[in-house]
Structure formats: structure tokens, C-alpha cells
Design an enzyme around this catalytic site. Structure first.
Site, PDB file in Angstrom:
ATOM      1  N   GLU A 130       7.792  -5.559  -1.397  1.00  0.00           N
ATOM      2  CA  GLU A 130       8.585  -4.826  -0.412  1.00  0.00           C
ATOM      3  C   GLU A 130       7.666  -4.406   0.743  1.00  0.00           C
ATOM      4  O   GLU A 130       6.564  -3.935   0.481  1.00  0.00           O
ATOM      5  CB  GLU A 130       9.226  -3.576  -1.015  1.00  0.00           C
ATOM      6  CG  GLU A 130      10.192  -2.919  -0.040  1.00  0.00           C
ATOM      7  CD  GLU A 130      10.929  -1.700  -0.632  1.00  0.00           C
ATOM      8  OE1 GLU A 130      10.657  -1.304  -1.765  1.00  0.00           O
ATOM      9  OE2 GLU A 130      11.773  -1.167   0.083  1.00  0.00           O
ATOM     10  N   GLU A 307      11.793   5.588  -9.336  1.00  0.00           N
ATOM     11  CA  GLU A 307      11.768   4.127  -9.511  1.00  0.00           C
ATOM     12  C   GLU A 307      12.789   3.692 -10.559  1.00  0.00           C
ATOM     13  O   GLU A 307      13.434   2.657 -10.418  1.00  0.00           O
ATOM     14  CB  GLU A 307      10.365   3.629  -9.885  1.00  0.00           C
ATOM     15  CG  GLU A 307       9.246   4.058  -8.939  1.00  0.00           C
ATOM     16  CD  GLU A 307       9.536   3.862  -7.460  1.00  0.00           C
ATOM     17  OE1 GLU A 307      10.272   2.924  -7.110  1.00  0.00           O
ATOM     18  OE2 GLU A 307       9.024   4.676  -6.650  1.00  0.00           O
ATOM     19  N   GLU A 329      16.966   4.304  -0.385  1.00  0.00           N
ATOM     20  CA  GLU A 329      15.942   5.351  -0.473  1.00  0.00           C
ATOM     21  C   GLU A 329      16.527   6.760  -0.362  1.00  0.00           C
ATOM     22  O   GLU A 329      16.164   7.642  -1.125  1.00  0.00           O
ATOM     23  CB  GLU A 329      14.842   5.125   0.576  1.00  0.00           C
ATOM     24  CG  GLU A 329      14.049   3.827   0.372  1.00  0.00           C
ATOM     25  CD  GLU A 329      13.400   3.690  -1.004  1.00  0.00           C
ATOM     26  OE1 GLU A 329      13.331   4.692  -1.749  1.00  0.00           O
ATOM     27  OE2 GLU A 329      12.976   2.568  -1.348  1.00  0.00           O
TER      28      GLU A 329
HETATM   29  N1  TRP Z   1      10.535   1.090  -2.566  1.00  0.00           N
HETATM   30  C1  TRP Z   1       9.375   1.919  -2.797  1.00  0.00           C
HETATM   31  C2  TRP Z   1       9.920   3.265  -3.218  1.00  0.00           C
HETATM   32  O1  TRP Z   1      10.266   4.079  -2.419  1.00  0.00           O
HETATM   33  C3  TRP Z   1       8.516   2.060  -1.595  1.00  0.00           C
HETATM   34  C4  TRP Z   1       7.343   1.154  -1.494  1.00  0.00           C
HETATM   35  C5  TRP Z   1       6.432   0.912  -2.429  1.00  0.00           C
HETATM   36  C6  TRP Z   1       6.893   0.456  -0.370  1.00  0.00           C
HETATM   37  N2  TRP Z   1       5.449   0.105  -1.942  1.00  0.00           N
HETATM   38  C7  TRP Z   1       5.718  -0.193  -0.696  1.00  0.00           C
HETATM   39  C8  TRP Z   1       7.369   0.308   0.899  1.00  0.00           C
HETATM   40  C9  TRP Z   1       5.015  -0.959   0.218  1.00  0.00           C
HETATM   41  C10 TRP Z   1       6.677  -0.450   1.816  1.00  0.00           C
HETATM   42  C11 TRP Z   1       5.508  -1.090   1.476  1.00  0.00           C
HETATM   43  O2  TRP Z   1      10.129   3.507  -4.355  1.00  0.00           O
HETATM   44 ZN    ZN Z   2      12.330   4.359  -3.318  1.00  0.00          ZN
END
Ligand code: TRP
Ligand code: ZN
Length: 883
Positions: A130, A307, A329
């Protein structure tokens, strides 16, 4: 300098994908420097796409392409496709039938210091996809609305990589020649590639199990480096708590037979919700009472919950495009906040969340990078994992919850899950489900998704003794933000209660209705609106915006006496705390002005009396009690000022803290002593509360520079059997003049040199100290053996703490703090653009300071803009800050 400005992506340009991917077979042959990837994509044209043309464009960055094959015929040759820096275009693919595209490429995980894609961390290989990291692994349709079924085979050396993990269920494994082995994983759920994960290394694990509400047995595994096996119990328990909570509160059950969590030392963010295989920053997994503080324990449970909750709000239902990020989010943060509130103290959790929102998100919303929770454009999506998308996003979901009530909100979420399971959807789909399930109209409410900036509510009250009515006139406004000069009125839920002068509750009865209740939620929808309450024989004190029912700034004239009254009598735990904050804030603000105009500072006795009352009352929730004694932070006070004066804020703040300590010394001492026990660090509410109240008392008493108290602190530091007490003692020693400060820091380092997360605390504490000499210390620490620019936790604990948690020294009038930060950002720009861009946040607020500091900060931003090979991440934040 860049040759061309990077491209801006707009929400309005969204179109459905031209092609879909039904299934993916990935084959990895692992090697630190030379990993081979074979990807077989079963694809077809998307019937919903309007586009014409027979070519197919895949995203890919930093890939060494080895082979392209269509439908297992002869390999394609260079005339059949084109490669650019970030794409692969196949000139022609079948339009009316499924086809199989096979791509072979090579990547170098060891060279990957950006920690996006496949990278190496302490000898373990892991992925972070991500938002757009999958394209650094192989060519793909790297967008969240392309959902496919993944099967992943991993081949690696048995000794170097004994554990091989990916999403879903393990469906096969075996031995190969040359001491190698293989494992195949299959994920039965369609998913976008940002949820793909692979982990390989010499990992050990702790195991547990969970029986779901329908009686299925889920195996839970937490993978860590071997020396961390003794720090996994709390994470495992937290996971079970989260699984139970999501069943109880949302009716959501886990859907695979296995749930794995891996803790890695090098990680850009907190954690990642990859399907069935979460990857976590070690900071949010590892805890033992002697290495982690109570607040670490709480954050671990919160992030594990976050998570886990993503499995439904993010994975089963995902985002159509990255503009919809807050869909997953905002909702998931709301869910984790409620989870933590239920597990600990609702009152305390709400206060902590609001405190964070108001000090940090409000600043973002008032600055050059302000954006709506659903942005309408971006250059680099990584820059939009912001406090606005996460924390303000959660507030928007919370307001829907407040407007509908718990039961109807649940009807809405049930419909949302039922209607959109397996889909990639938008924020609007979420609001629509809430509307349809309850037959309500949230049309105006939707503006919260598109409008940036923090609204201001100006409230005036008028009491009419003859008619026994009270009228509240509420005017809303919102300052302009970049690209949005004019704002529309929002739908704002304002929770209100009325309190009689004797402290009893007055009932709220709106004129024209015959229902009376102890508390009401007003729906404010117009630019200016009045609400009249009747049946009030005496003028009550108004308790407004209870529970912080909307993310707004409340402007209402309360006298110091009214604030002291609310601090004693408000039955709403949030507003009671807020009254104390307002009272202290008003007093400190007055002292800041005294300080600026060279007048002597004198403390208004009203705050001493208010604190005395709080101190002399019995409290059940000691954590809440501690919060009532906490002064508004220097950062929060800065947020309230027109032109921030860090020196005056610091002087006034220290003066208030010291004077309260002097005037209430016996009370603070008694409380310290009754709550100081030799505790091994049990994570239970009673012990946490005792530690919290004791340590806040110590922080007051330390301002007295009294030899006895200095020795208490030193004693506590030396004998503590839990990190909360040890760290709290060390903080008072390092943040005040204390003869043993140097020695304690040396001892602490020696004691904890092998525990990376504790050493992070050691760096952060020194970097945030207000004592003289801190800047020299920070410079020296940059060359310490344990410092590493390639480890984001270290960068955050030294450079981040100095620039974001040390206003006084970072904003030194000579500009040395700014220059230091710019140097580090320029170095980080090539190592890790995401982290570099996050480190910029302190400089983005340059307009808030005096002219001389403005010029110094701007000069550093301009210098950063001139960086060779400036990343999109840094370019976007620096250029928008200067605009
Ligand atoms: N989806 C993740 C969370 O909020 C966020 C995240 C984790 C993320 N690693 C990342 C976003 C690296 C951007 C880049 O739980
Ligand atoms: Zn998240």
C-alpha cells in the site's frame, strides 16, 4: 531540480479499468539482491469500460524485465511492447476472450531503502504494497478496483529463509535441490494488489487460537525475530480481544482459518492490514512490562485492533480509488477508537483522541496542505495518509453515529457490509448505506467529505427570566483553504446539556416540543440558527459540544468562574476536562502576553483553587484524574496563537507548572506517595491509573528543584521494574536541571542497548528536552553508532522528536534547527522519500511564526526544492507549502 513538474492526479478523471484480472499466479525465487518474479495474469477486457483501443498498460517501477508472453505462445519481442520508466504497454491483447499474460522480471530487495515493494529488514525479506508498492515487485494493474485471486509460490534457501509466508492458506510445500525449499499459498478472497504480502526469514512465532461466534477455530500466529519471542503475549491477547469485539459490536466474524502477524524493524508506518498476513512495525507488537510503557501497551492493542478491523472495513470491502482512502481509514480508526474505549476508559480515550486531533489535525487543516477527508487531487498518494484522512475521517463517521444513535448506525453498517461485500466502493456508497438503512437524508452532511478546514462555531446565549427561556444562537463559518475560498454551511451535531447553579442537571426542553431530556443533540445546518429551551426557572450554565460531538472550534465566552464551575460539576466527562483546559489555557494565554510585554507573571488563584478541588476529591478512574491535572501542551497553546512565540509559551507554561507545584506541594507529594508502589508493570486499569497519577505528580514536583524530590526521581529511575515508571522518572530528570541527568542517560543506554524500541525512547527523550544544550546533543546523536538514517523508527525518534516535539529548540531564533532539518530531509530524499516527506511537516507551518523565522524557514524550503532528483513525495509537500 526536476525537468518537468510531476503530474497531478484528479478524482474527477476517474474511469473504470479497461481490463480486469481474474487470477494471479506469482512465483518468487528469493535472493537478497536478485529476486526473480514470474507473474501469470489471467485477464479479460472490462465490459464496463468505454475505452477503445487494443493495447494494455501495466504499471511497474524499478523492474528489470526479462520476458513477456501472451497465451503461452512464443515470447513477445521488443516490437510487441514498450517500456517506460513507470509502465509496460503491450500493443495488442485479445479483446473478446480471456488471455494469459506471463511476465518475468528481477528486483533487488537489498537496494530498496524506500521500504516500498520487497525489501530487506534485519535479514528478513518483507513487502509493503500500500498504496502503490506492488508495481515495484512486478508489472500489474496497480489500482484498488482491480481485484483478483492470488496464488503465490515462494522458493528460497532453507537456512537463510526457513519461514516463507504469504496471504491466505498454505496449500503445498516441498524440498528442492541445492538446499532450497518451496511453499505455495492461496488466498481464496479476491483482493487488490495493495493487500498482497510476502515475508521470508529466520522467524519464530507464538501461537494461539480463537473460536469464532459460529464455532470455527482460527489459528493465530505472531512472527518475530527469535530474541523477541518473550514480547508477544500482549499482542496475541489484543488480537483475541479485537476478534471478539468485532463480533459483539458489528457482528463481523473472521473469514480465513489462519491469521498471521509479522513484526519488522524497518517500517514506514505503524502497520499494514494485508489479507491474513498483517505486517507490523515492531513498535506496535513487542511489549514486556520492563521494556514498554502503559501507553505503548494501549497503542499496541489499538493498532492490532485497527489492522484486524480492516479485514471487513478495507479488505472484504475496499476502496474504488485512492481518493476514497478515508472510506477504510476513517471508519477503521473510528472502530479502533471505540474498541480501545471499551477496553480501557471511554472518557480517557476520547480526551486523548480529541487532544491529538486539535493539536495536530487542526494545524494541518489550517495550513498550506489542508485537504478534505476525500481529497480531489494529489501528486503522490503517500502524502495523503494524513491526520485529516485518518483522524478527521473518524470524526465524520463518529458524527454519523451520533446523529443516528448506536442501533441505527449498526443497521447502516449491516447494510453496508451486505450490499458491498467483495466490492471496491466509494465514501458515498458508505453514506448511502447509512441513509437507506434508516430512511434519513444526509445530503448536506456529505459536505464534510468534500470541504476542508475546521469550522468555527460562535455561540451566544440569551436568558429571558420572564418567559423562563434560554436561547442559543449558533453561527458557523469556516476559513478558506487552498483551492476552496468559499465554504458552505455543514450539518453539525452539537450535543448540549444544561446545569443549574447548584450543580444539578437542568432538563433540556426545546421550545415547541414536549419532550424534555438531560441532554440533546442539536442539528446545526444553517449559517446562523437559534435554539430556544424553555421551562428554566433560573439561568443554567451551558455545557456545549459534549463529548466533542463535532470536529469544530467552539467560540463561546465563558468567564473563568464558569469554567471552574464546569470543571467541578459537568457530568459530561469530556466537557469537564475541557473546562479545565480552557481555564488553564486562558490563564496561560494571559501570562504569555505578560511575558511578551515584560510584565511580571502572577498566577490567578482561581486555577490554584480549581486544581486544589480536583486534587482533594476522591476519584475512581485515576487515569481520568491525571488528565484533569494535565496542562494544555505547548503545541496546543501554539495552535491557539496568531503568531506563535515559542519562548513566551515555554516561559508561561513552566511558570504555571512550577507555581502550581509550589502552592499544592503537600497534595502532590501525598498523592505521589500513596500511589508509588513497587510494581512489576501489570497492564490492568488499577495499576495503570496509579502509575499515571503518581508520575504526573512527580512531573509537577520536579519543577521545585528540591533535593529530596530529585532523589525520589533518581530512586524511581533506578528501582523501577516497569518501563512506565522508569521512563517517567528519566523524563523528569532529563527535562529539568538534575545533577544526575548525564549519568542516568548513560546507565539507561547500557541497560537497554540491545532493545531497539527502548533505545528509540532514549533518542526521543534527549531530542525533545527543553534544557539548554539540546541542539548540540541532537547533532552528536546523529553520529552515534546506534543511529541509522535507514531505519524510520530511529529517524522519527531523533529527527522527528526534535522537529515536532521540541518547539523551543527547533525554532531557535538563529535558524540552526531549520537548517539541520533541511539537511536531513535532503539526505532522506534519496534514501526514503516517504519518511523524508513526513519529516517536512514542521517546516510546512512556517506562516505561523514571526517574520524573521518565516524567512529562515522559507529559505530552507526553497533549498529543499532545489534538491537534485527531488522525489514526488518531497516535491509535493515543499512546493505546496511555499505556494
Ligand atoms: N493501511 C495502513 C493502515 O492504516 C497504512 C499503511 C501502512 C501505509 N504502511 C503504509 C500507508 C505505507 C502508506 C504507505 O493500517
Ligand atoms: Zn488503516
Amino acid at each position: 531540480m526536476r525537468d518537468a513538474n510531476p503530474q497531478t492526479i484528479y478524482l474527477k478523471d476517474y474511469t473504470v479499468p479497461e481490463y480486469l484480472i481474474d487470477s494471479v499466479e506469482l512465483n518468487f525465487t528469493l535472493d537478497d539482491e536478485n529476486t526473480q518474479v514470474i507473474s501469470r495474469l489471467t485477464m479479460r477486457r472490462n465490459p464496463a469500460s468505454q475505452s477503445v483501443g487494443k493495447s494494455l498498460t501495466l504499471s511497474g517501477e524499478n523492474l528489470k524485465l526479462l520476458r513477456v508472453n501472451l497465451n503461452d505462445g512464443d515470447d513477445l519481442t521488443a516490437v510487441d511492447y514498450q517500456q517506460t520508466a513507470d509502465s509496460l504497454v503491450i500493443n495488442e491483447v485479445p479483446q473478446d476472450q480471456r488471455f494469459v499474460l506471463t511476465i518475468e522480471n528481477q528486483i533487488n530487495p537489498k537496494a530498496n531503502t524506500a521500504l516500498e515493494g520487497l525489501y530487506l529488514s534485519n535479514g528478513m525479506l518483507c513487502t509493503q504494497c500500500e498504496a502503490e508498492g506492488f508495481r515495484k515487485i512486478t508489472y500489474y494493474l496497480d489500482r484498488p478496483d482491480v481485484m483478483a485471486r492470488f496464488r503465490t509460490t515462494i522458493i528460497a534457501d532453507k537456512n537463510r529463509y526457513p519461514v516463507l509466508l504469504s496471504n491466505g492458506n498454505k496449500i503445498g510445500h516441498g524440498e528442492l535441490s541445492e538446499n532450497r525449499h518451496w511453499v505455495t499459498w492461496e488466498d481464496p478472497f479476491d483482493k487488490p494488489c495493495y493487500l498482497f504480502a510476502l515475508v521470508a526469514g529466520q522467524l519464530h512465532y507464538v501461537e494461539g487460537s480463537f473460536i469464532t461466534q459460529s464455532g470455527r477455530n482460527i489459528s493465530l500466529q505472531i512472527f518475530v525475530e527469535p530474541h523477541d519471542l518473550d514480547k508477544c503475549d500482549h499482542a496475541l491477547q489484543s488480537l483475541k480481544n479485537a476478534m471478539r469485539w468485532d463480533e459483539d459490536v458489528y457482528g463481523r466474524e473472521y473469514d480465513l482459518d489462519l491469521y498471521m502477524i509479522v513484526a519488522v524493524s524497518h517500517f514506514n508506518m505503524g502497520a499494514m492490514e494485508n489479507k491474513g498476513l498483517n505486517v507490523f512495525n515492531t513498535k506496535y507488537v513487542l511489549a514486556r512490562p520492563d521494556t514498554a510503557t502503559d501507553s505503548d501497551y494501549e497503542h499496541i492493542e489499538g493498532v492490532i485492533g485497527h489492522e484486524y478491523f480492516h479485514n471487513w472495513t478495507g479488505n472484504r470491502i475496499t476502496c474504488r480509488d485512492w481518493f476514497q482512502l478515508s472510506l477504510k481509514e476513517g471508519f477503521t480508526v473510528f472502530r479502533d477508537q471505540e474498541f480501545t474505549g471499551d477496553r480501557t476508559s471511554k472518557a480517557v480515550k476520547r480526551i486523548e483522541d480529541v487532544n491529538m486531533l486539535r493539536t495536530r489535525q487542526f494545524a494541518e487543516d489550517a495550513g498550506p496542505l489542508a485537504h478534505p477527508i476525500r481529497p480531489d487531487s494529489y501528486i503522490e498518494i503517500n502524502n495523503f495518509y494524513t491526520l485529516t484522512v485518518y483522524e478527521k475521517g473518524a470524526e465524520i463517521v463518529r458524527m454519523i453515529h451520533t446523529l443516528l444513535g448506536t442501533e441505527d448506525f449498526r443497521k447502516g453498517s449491516d447494510l453496508y457490509f451486505q450490499r458491498h461485500d467483495g466490492q471496491a466502493v466509494t465514501c458515498d456508497d458508505f453514506v448511502k448505506a447509512m441513509e437507506d438503512a434508516n430512511d434519513v437524508d444526509l445530503a448536506q452532511f456529505r459536505r464534510w467529505y468534500s470541504q476542508a478546514g475546521t469550522p468555527v462555531l460562535k455561540v451566544q446565549q440569551h436568558y429571558e427570566p420572564t418567559g423562563q427561556t434560554l436561547t442559543l444562537t449558533i453561527a458557523q463559518s469556516c476559513p478558506p483553504t487552498p483551492g476552496q475560498p468559499i465554504k458552505e454551511p455543514l450539518h453539525i451535531p452539537v450535543k448540549v446539556g444544561l446545569i443549574n447553579r447548584d450543580g444539578s442537571t437542568a432538563s433540556c426542553q426545546l421550545k415547541g416540543t414536549d419532550q424534555a431530556s438531560d441532554e440533546l443533540t442539536l442539528s446545526v445546518t444553517e449559517a446562523e440558527q437559534s435554539f430556544t429551551f424553555e421551562g428554566l426557572a433560573q439561568q443554567p450554565v451551558v455545557s456545549l459540544l459534549r463529548g466533542f460531538s463535532a470536529p469544530v472550534k467552539l467560540a463561546m465566552d465563558y468567564s473563568l468562574e464558569e469554567l471552574a464551575f464546569l470543571l467541578s460539576h459537568d457530568s459530561d466527562t469530556f466537557n469537564r476536562w475541557e473546562a479545565g483546559q480552557q481555564l488553564a489555557g486562558a490563564i496561560i494565554t494571559g501570562l504569555i502576553e505578560d511575558c511578551q510585554s515584560g510584565r511580571d507573571m502572577r498566577l490567578d488563584p482561581i486555577i490554584v483553587e480549581a486544581f486544589r478541588k480536583v486534587l482533594e476529591q476522591p476519584w475512581d478512574d485515576l487515569s481520568y484524574f491525571s488528565l484533569l491535572l494535565d496542562l494544555p501542551s505547548e503545541t496546543y497553546l501554539a495552535e491557539q496563537m496568531q503568531v506563535v512565540d515559542v519562548e513566551a509559551i515555554h516561559k508561561a507554561w513552566e511558570f504555571v507548572k512550577r507555581t502550581l507545584a509550589q502552592q499544592l506541594q503537600p497534595q502532590f507529594q501525598a498523592l505521589y506517595q500513596t500511589n508509588h508502589r513497587d510494581e512489576s508493570g501489570q497492564f490492568d486499569a488499577g495499576a495503570i491509573g496509579r502509575r499515571r497519577i503518581k508520575n504526573i505528580c512527580l512531573s509537577y514536583l520536579s519543577k521545585l528543584e528540591n533535593v529530596d524530590i530529585q532523589s525520589w526521581a533518581e530512586q524511581q529511575f533506578k528501582t523501577a521494574r516497569n518501563m512506565t515508571d522508569q521512563m517517567a522518572a528519566l523524563a523528569t530528570i532529563v527535562n529539568n536541571p538534575h545533577p544526575a541527568a548525564k549519568q542516568c542517560l548513560v546507565d539507561f543506554y547500557q541497560q537497554w542497548r540491545d532493545e531497539a524500541l527502548v533505545i528509540d525512547k532514549w533518542f526521543a527523550l534527549q531530542a525533545s528536552s527543553p534544557m539548554p544544550g539540546t541542539f548540540a546533543t541532537v547533532q552528536a546523536l546523529m553520529t552515534h553508532d546506534a543511529f541509522d538514517l535507514k531505519n524510520p523508527n530511529r529517524v522519527r525518534s531523533l529527527i522527528g522528536a526534535f522537529s515536532q516535539a521540541n518547539q523551543l529548540h527547533f525554532h531557535a531564533a538563529n535558524g540552526q534547527g531549520y537548517q539541520f532539518l533541511a539537511d536531513q530531509i535532503i539526505a532522506l530524499n534519496t534514501i526514503n522519500p516517504q519518511v523524508a516527506s513526513r519529516m517536512l511537516s514542521a517546516l510546512t507551518q512556517w506562516r505561523r511564526y514571526d517574520e524573521s523565522r518565516q524567512a529562515l524557514m522559507r529559505a530552507q524550503l526553497e533549498r529543499i526544492m532545489g534538491t537534485e532528483n527531488i522525489s514526488k513525495d518531497v516535491y509535493e509537500v515543499a512546493s505546496k507549502s511555499l505556494a
